[in-house]
Design a protein around this motif. Structure first.
Motif, PDB file in Angstrom:
ATOM      1  N   GLU A  22      -5.616  19.360   0.813  1.00  0.00           N
ATOM      2  CA  GLU A  22      -7.142  19.464   1.083  1.00  0.00           C
ATOM      3  C   GLU A  22      -7.061  20.896   2.136  1.00  0.00           C
ATOM      4  O   GLU A  22      -7.725  21.823   2.253  1.00  0.00           O
ATOM      5  N   ASP A  63       1.919   7.957  10.933  1.00  0.00           N
ATOM      6  CA  ASP A  63       1.053   8.885  10.661  1.00  0.00           C
ATOM      7  C   ASP A  63       1.210   9.895  11.502  1.00  0.00           C
ATOM      8  O   ASP A  63       1.139  11.120  11.218  1.00  0.00           O
ATOM      9  N   ASP A  68       0.858  -1.309  -0.091  1.00  0.00           N
ATOM     10  CA  ASP A  68       0.066   0.070  -0.088  1.00  0.00           C
ATOM     11  C   ASP A  68       0.812   1.210   0.129  1.00  0.00           C
ATOM     12  O   ASP A  68       0.365   2.392   0.474  1.00  0.00           O
ATOM     13  N   ALA A 107      -0.578   4.021  -2.122  1.00  0.00           N
ATOM     14  CA  ALA A 107      -1.846   4.402  -1.292  1.00  0.00           C
ATOM     15  C   ALA A 107      -1.740   5.414  -0.206  1.00  0.00           C
ATOM     16  O   ALA A 107      -2.315   6.418   0.095  1.00  0.00           O
ATOM     17  N   ILE A 108      -0.613   4.883   0.423  1.00  0.00           N
ATOM     18  CA  ILE A 108      -0.410   5.800   2.009  1.00  0.00           C
ATOM     19  C   ILE A 108      -0.071   7.130   1.391  1.00  0.00           C
ATOM     20  O   ILE A 108      -0.399   8.210   1.955  1.00  0.00           O
ATOM     21  N   TRP A 109       1.022   7.321   0.652  1.00  0.00           N
ATOM     22  CA  TRP A 109       1.587   8.616   0.500  1.00  0.00           C
ATOM     23  C   TRP A 109       0.581   9.210  -0.567  1.00  0.00           C
ATOM     24  O   TRP A 109       0.591  10.823  -0.284  1.00  0.00           O
ATOM     25  N   ASN A 110      -0.176   8.846  -1.082  1.00  0.00           N
ATOM     26  CA  ASN A 110      -1.273   9.446  -2.082  1.00  0.00           C
ATOM     27  C   ASN A 110      -2.179  10.182  -1.035  1.00  0.00           C
ATOM     28  O   ASN A 110      -2.635  11.355  -1.255  1.00  0.00           O
ATOM     29  N   GLU A 111      -2.397   9.479  -0.082  1.00  0.00           N
ATOM     30  CA  GLU A 111      -3.484   9.954   0.836  1.00  0.00           C
ATOM     31  C   GLU A 111      -3.207  11.029   1.527  1.00  0.00           C
ATOM     32  O   GLU A 111      -3.714  11.863   1.946  1.00  0.00           O
ATOM     33  N   ARG A 112      -1.833  10.875   1.975  1.00  0.00           N
ATOM     34  CA  ARG A 112      -1.010  11.879   2.995  1.00  0.00           C
ATOM     35  C   ARG A 112      -0.981  13.291   2.071  1.00  0.00           C
ATOM     36  O   ARG A 112      -1.317  14.286   2.720  1.00  0.00           O
ATOM     37  N   ARG A 129      -2.936  14.043  -0.379  1.00  0.00           N
ATOM     38  CA  ARG A 129      -4.271  14.489  -0.601  1.00  0.00           C
ATOM     39  C   ARG A 129      -4.648  15.381   0.512  1.00  0.00           C
ATOM     40  O   ARG A 129      -5.340  16.438   0.333  1.00  0.00           O
ATOM     41  N   ARG A 130      -4.718  14.658   1.774  1.00  0.00           N
ATOM     42  CA  ARG A 130      -5.056  15.344   3.016  1.00  0.00           C
ATOM     43  C   ARG A 130      -4.373  16.571   3.146  1.00  0.00           C
ATOM     44  O   ARG A 130      -5.272  17.800   3.502  1.00  0.00           O
TER      45      ARG A 130
END
Ligand SMILES: Cc1ncc(COP(=O)(O)O)c(C=O)c1O
Length: 600
Positions: A450, A509, A436, A439-444, A446-447
């Protein structure tokens, strides 16, 4: 044979020769034209022209007034910037006192420090910045994802040690220590190998899917060797590289600015372009195509350094499928034409996937170079390749060899630290780091984006897994200031600034949340200090034009600006008082505005 016949024959022969010459010229012109079409429009794509133009760029710098209003911002904004700058300057000088003092001392004799220090921001601002936000280049400790300086300040490390720090500093400390213990009895014996090299070779073959391995001392040398082998085996002269891609500092892979002599046997082509494929498919002199998969994040753009951040034109966008498709097409043409496809994975190798960019994008190369993290914390360069391409001599021509040596190649201590690294990748813990990962770094990312957006901060993160770059969403001449606000918030960036943030994969995280808070706080402070002042006339184009006008004026009217002393904190550049914080600099090239009437 009569005269008439001889004359006719001669004429015919001349016509024939002329026709053949014409046909050759037309073919040459056509090839030349195809090559031109395959160049990127930017100066990065026209390396010779860029070198020539670079030699014409004159030095000039802004005086104190213009420093704060080079975009034409009004006086109240310039005052806010000045106040913010002074606050930062005081913070730097009180919080990083010892680190700055030692750096200044060392910089007198370390040419690398002088260079990196001069090129952190666009040159027009550089000296003023250096005088007031001096560089603090020393660190004394690392622990987890942090490092601490000589004053005991703790920083989250987002420099990634140029990409070496993949698994966290604690891992590499252990790898070096354990590795050193395993080879201690042999010590630094060079020439003969320590037996643990055998396992390194086995694991590298497995990871790369290639048959042979050679060890070198740096990524630059690995690339040199890969290109040399390709030229040797294909008996062709040219290497094709892509616009903006970095492959180390060897002359042939750095044909543009930075290399004092031209590289005559290098083609710099536009990446992800049909015209480029056409050139590769038709020229007969291309030995190899060199790819740096990091460019997938910003095809055809150079390493995004803040010293070139004169406006907000920096762009990045990572489309994995599109890049994989490009690599597949490149692979097919290289195979068809007998051209060696080299993946330079010195940076991205082991960062995207265990099997590197080859696995990540699903394309196999003929030769792959690795470096950085593979050395387990010590210097390294490695080439993995097909057996026929790795061979350095010809069975039927004993004197026709492809020479490559290096005193420190296969150094036992490096091989041992590498062995620790490679063995770790075999462990269940080593394998889980890739689970993942994107996914982990894309989500970080993205947040964080935001949050930046919610606060209307003109900053955007674009990432390729754990490799990040900062882009700017509003035209500005001062984006490079963000690196100083980030440092003040306790983030350690590399000398190229916000262009490249590199995370180690041991960031939890909670660690990341702390970094994200600091990025937001830094951007907030920078905005509050007025650096991102907006005006409809302030476009990236207008900024570039203004700079061009300044350069032309400087060249035409020369260095006639008188020298004067300016002082940080002085309300006017004409202040003549000298103090510990004053230094000489030339007058601004255009008259400083005390009251700005509009952008630029
Ligand atoms: C893709 C790539 N190739 C080659 C090199 C050169 O490696 P080294 O600095 O170890 O010589 C680098 C260094 O950043 C790199 O990123």
């Amino acid at each position: 044979m009569g005269f008439a016949t001889t004359w006719a024959t001669t004429t015919l022969a001349l016509y024939g020769a002329g026709g053949a010459a014409l046909a050759t010229s037309v073919a040459k012109l056509r090839r030349r034209f195809a090559l031109s079409k395959a160049k990127h429009r930017s100066l990065t794509g026209h390396v010779r022209l860029a070198r020539r133009l670079a030699a014409l760029v004159p030095f000039y710098e802004y005086d104190e007034v213009r420093f704060f209003s080079s975009d034409g911002a009004p006086a109240d904004i310039a005052d806010r910037r000045r106040a913010g700058f002074e606050r930062l300057s005081t913070l730097y000088k009180t919080r990083f006192t010892e680190t700055i003092r030692r750096t200044a001392e060392a910089a007198e004799s370390i040419s690398d420090l002088q260079f990196t220090d001069a090129y952190r921001v666009p040159f027009q601002y550089s000296r003023y910045v250096r005088a007031h936000l001096p560089s603090a280049a020393f660190m004394q400790k690392s622990a987890g994802v942090t490092v601490s300086d000589l004053d005991g300040n703790l920083f989250y490390d987002v420099s990634g040690s140029y990409g070496v720090n993949l698994l966290g500093y604690d891992f590499y400390k252990g790898a070096i220590e354990r590795g050193a213990a395993r080879v201690r009895e042999l010590g630094p014996v060079l020439g003969p190998y320590h037996p643990l090299i055998v396992e390194n070779v086995k694991l590298l073959k497995e990871i790369s899917g290639l048959a042979e391995v050679s060890f070198h001392m740096s990524g630059t040398e690995a690339v040199m060797q890969a290109v040399r082998l390709a030229r040797y085996h294909t008996r062709r002269s040219h290497l094709a590289r892509f616009c903006g891609a970095y492959h180390g500092w060897w002359g042939d892979v750095q044909p543009g600015i930075g290399n004092p002599v031209p590289a005559h046997e290098t083609y710099t082509l536009r990446e992800m372009a049909q015209d480029t494929l056409r050139v590769i498919a038709t020229r007969r002199d291309i030995a190899c195509v060199l790819v740096n998969p990091l460019q997938a994040l910003h095809p055809n753009a150079p390493a995004p350094s803040d010293s070139a951040l004169v406006d907000s034109a920096r762009r990045a966008h990572f489309d994995k499928d599109a890049y994989a498709d490009w690599l597949k097409r490149l692979r097919a043409i290289c195979t068809e034409r007998g051209i060696v496809l080299i993946f330079d994975e010195v940076f991205v190798g082991f960062r995207l996937a265990r099997g590197g960019a080859q696995d990540y994008f699903g394309v196999r190369a003929d030769l792959v170079t690795y470096g950085k993290t593979l050395g387990g914390g010590l210097p390294i360069g490695v080439v993995c390749g097909r057996a026929d391409l790795m061979k350095r001599f010809r069975d039927d021509r004993p004197a026709d060899i492809c020479f490559a040596r290096g005193t420190f190649n296969s150094h036992p201590y490096v091989m041992a630290a590498m062995n620790e690294f490679l063995r770790h990748l075999q462990t269940p813990q080593g394998r889980t780091i890739y689970r993942d990962l994107d996914a982990i770094w894309n989500e970080r990312a993205r947040r964080l984006n935001e949050r930046l957006q919610a606060e209307k901060l003109p900053v955007e993160i674009v990432n390729m897994s754990s490799i990040w770059t900062v882009c700017y969403r509003e035209p500005s001449r001062y984006n490079w200031m963000l690196q100083y606000y980030l440092r003040a918030e306790g983030l350690l960036l590399s000398w190229i600034g916000t262009g490249r943030l590199i995370f180690s994969l041991d960031y939890t995280d909670a660690d990341f949340a702390a970094v994200a808070d600091r990025v937001v706080a830094a951007a907030r402070a920078m905005q509050a200090d007025g650096w991102w002042w907006r005006h409809p006339a302030l476009t990236d184009r207008a900024i570039r034009r203004a700079i061009l006008r300044e350069m032309i004026a400087r060249r035409l009217f020369g260095g006639r600006g008188q020298w004067r002393h300016v002082r940080c904190g002085a309300s006017s550049a004409s202040s003549s008082s000298q103090s510990a914080t004053s230094w000489p600099m030339p007058g601004s090239i255009s008259s400083p505005r005390s009251k700005a009437s509009g952008a630029l």
